[in-house]
Motif scaffolding. Structure first.
Motif, short mmCIF file in Angstrom:
data_model
loop_
_atom_site.label_atom_id
_atom_site.label_comp_id
_atom_site.label_asym_id
_atom_site.label_seq_id
_atom_site.Cartn_x
_atom_site.Cartn_y
_atom_site.Cartn_z
N GLU A 33 -39.69 5.97 84.41
CA GLU A 33 -40.70 6.76 85.11
C GLU A 33 -41.10 6.07 86.42
OE1 GLU A 33 -43.50 8.35 81.94
OE2 GLU A 33 -44.83 7.54 83.48
N GLN A 34 -41.37 4.76 86.30
CA GLN A 34 -41.79 3.99 87.48
C GLN A 34 -40.66 3.94 88.51
OE1 GLN A 34 -44.76 2.68 88.23
NE2 GLN A 34 -45.62 3.47 86.34
N GLU A 42 -38.35 6.10 88.99
CA GLU A 42 -38.28 7.43 89.60
C GLU A 42 -39.32 7.55 90.72
OE1 GLU A 42 -36.19 10.48 90.21
OE2 GLU A 42 -35.65 9.18 88.51
N LYS A 43 -40.54 7.12 90.40
CA LYS A 43 -41.64 7.17 91.37
C LYS A 43 -41.30 6.34 92.61
CE LYS A 43 -45.89 7.54 88.85
NZ LYS A 43 -46.88 6.69 88.25
N LEU A 44 -40.78 5.14 92.38
CA LEU A 44 -40.45 4.25 93.49
C LEU A 44 -39.36 4.85 94.38
CD1 LEU A 44 -40.52 0.77 91.68
CD2 LEU A 44 -42.14 1.62 93.38
N LYS A 45 -38.40 5.52 93.71
CA LYS A 45 -37.32 6.17 94.47
C LYS A 45 -37.90 7.27 95.36
CE LYS A 45 -33.60 6.19 91.43
NZ LYS A 45 -32.95 7.08 90.47
N GLU A 46 -38.77 8.10 94.75
CA GLU A 46 -39.40 9.19 95.51
C GLU A 46 -40.16 8.65 96.71
OE1 GLU A 46 -41.78 11.57 92.87
OE2 GLU A 46 -40.00 12.06 91.69
N GLU A 47 -40.91 7.59 96.48
CA GLU A 47 -41.69 6.95 97.54
C GLU A 47 -40.77 6.48 98.67
OE1 GLU A 47 -45.17 5.02 94.95
OE2 GLU A 47 -44.31 3.66 96.46
N ASN A 58 -37.76 7.56 99.34
CA ASN A 58 -37.17 8.73 100.02
C ASN A 58 -38.12 9.36 101.02
OD1 ASN A 58 -34.79 8.45 98.74
ND2 ASN A 58 -35.22 9.96 97.12
N SER A 59 -39.41 9.46 100.60
CA SER A 59 -40.38 10.12 101.48
C SER A 59 -40.64 9.28 102.74
CB SER A 59 -41.67 10.42 100.75
OG SER A 59 -42.31 9.22 100.44
#
Ligand code: G1P
Length: 299
Positions: free
Chosen positions: A286-287, A289-294, A296-297
């Motif tokens: 989960e974490q 995934e969050k870090l990846k999204e961050e 990417n953004s």
């Protein structure tokens, strides 16, 4: 050849790297999931055939003594509450071995801590385990691997592992001639050399089997690195009088003496335990995934 029955575990250190947690709690009592670090160390010793644990302790370390003692009030309370499974868990801790405590009145280094235990160890070979390193090997515990080499040669054995050259300044470093896979005859030892001065990258990782002659060597050793009486220096002196071996310890090693290593150890243990494994795995994914999204953004 004498059996290795006793283990010395120095626990007098302040634990400055973990302040404020260690202001009133010994660093050895910090938990990895729900078991204090020191219990893993004692369990390793006991699984390797050790019968007597000698803690070289200091001020503010009472919690360690209480941990390895019976706790009748707690046992009673647990029984009354119908939580028998916990009664066994806490009782077994005290039944594992004989525990002896000796106070190191001044903190003059690891060598000094070992020397403090001399009259309890007596004239027999013994093990030393340092609490900052956890070694996971259920089939063949870390200190047992050294005891097995001792059984073969009857001399002191130092536990080692290969480290990156830039980290030699954190460890005692040994240089030796390999006589069997992972076993060396030690030629030279030096405490915490700078990378460019290190004679090898074979680092001492907090496990030793020592002949009692180490005590005499310690008494003749001048204070060394950091103004402390260094066990590594005494071993170098002993090396001139009797052979010493080193053995690469097999297993997973965690350096729990610093924050990052401690966090890593908790994650690793939590991922191995059936009661925490699935939860922690999911949490990490989960974490991530969050870090990846961050990430990417931000691009
Ligand atoms: C001690 C020893 C060092 C060894 C290390 C292993 O150092 O002096 O030779 O490599 O333990 O953990 P400390 O980490 O206590 O400074």
């Amino acid at each position: 050849m004498q059996k290795i029955r006793k283990a010395v575990i120095p626990v007098a250190g302040f634990g400055t790297r973990f302040l404020p947690a260690t202001k009133a709690t010994p660093k050895e009592m910090m938990p990895i999931v729900d078991k204090p670090i020191i219990q893993y160390i004692v369990e390793e010793a006991v699984a390797s055939g050790i019968e007597t644990i000698i803690f070289v302790t200091g001020r503010h370390k009472r919690a360690i003594e209480d941990h390895f003692d019976y706790a009748p009030e707690l046992e009673h309370a647990l029984e009354r509450a119908g939580k028998e499974e916990y009664v066994n868990i806490i009782r077994e801790i005290s039944d594992m071995a004989d525990f002896v405590y000796i106070r190191q009145k001044e903190q003059l280094g690891l060598g000094h801590a070992i020397l403090t235990a001399e009259h309890i160890v007596g004239n027999e070979p013994f093990a030393v385990l340092l609490g900052d390193e956890l070694i996971i090997n259920e089939e063949n515990p870390g200190i047992k691997q050294l005891i097995d080499v001792y059984k073969k040669f009857g001399k002191s054995v130092i536990g080692t592992t290969d480290v990156p050259r830039e980290e030699t300044y954190k460890y005692g470093i040994i240089e030796g001639s390999e006589i069997e896979r992972g076993i060396r005859l030690v030629n030279y030892l030096v405490e915490k050399p700078e990378p460019h001065e290190a004679p090898s990258t074979s680092a001492i990782i907090g496990r030793y089997v020592l002949t009692p002659n180490i005590f005499d060597a310690l008494k003749r050793t001048p204070f060394g690195k950091g103004g402390e009486l260094q066990l590594t220096d005494a071993l170098m002196l002993l090396r001139q009088e009797e052979v010493i071996y080193s053995k690469d310890i097999e297993g997973i090693r965690h350096d729990t003496g610093n924050k990052l290593g401690y966090i890593k150890a908790i994650l690793d243990f939590a991922l191995r335990r059936p009661d925490t494994k699935d939860f922690v795995k999911e949490l990490i994914l989960e974490q991530a995934e969050k870090l990846k999204e961050e990430a990417n953004s931000q691009t």
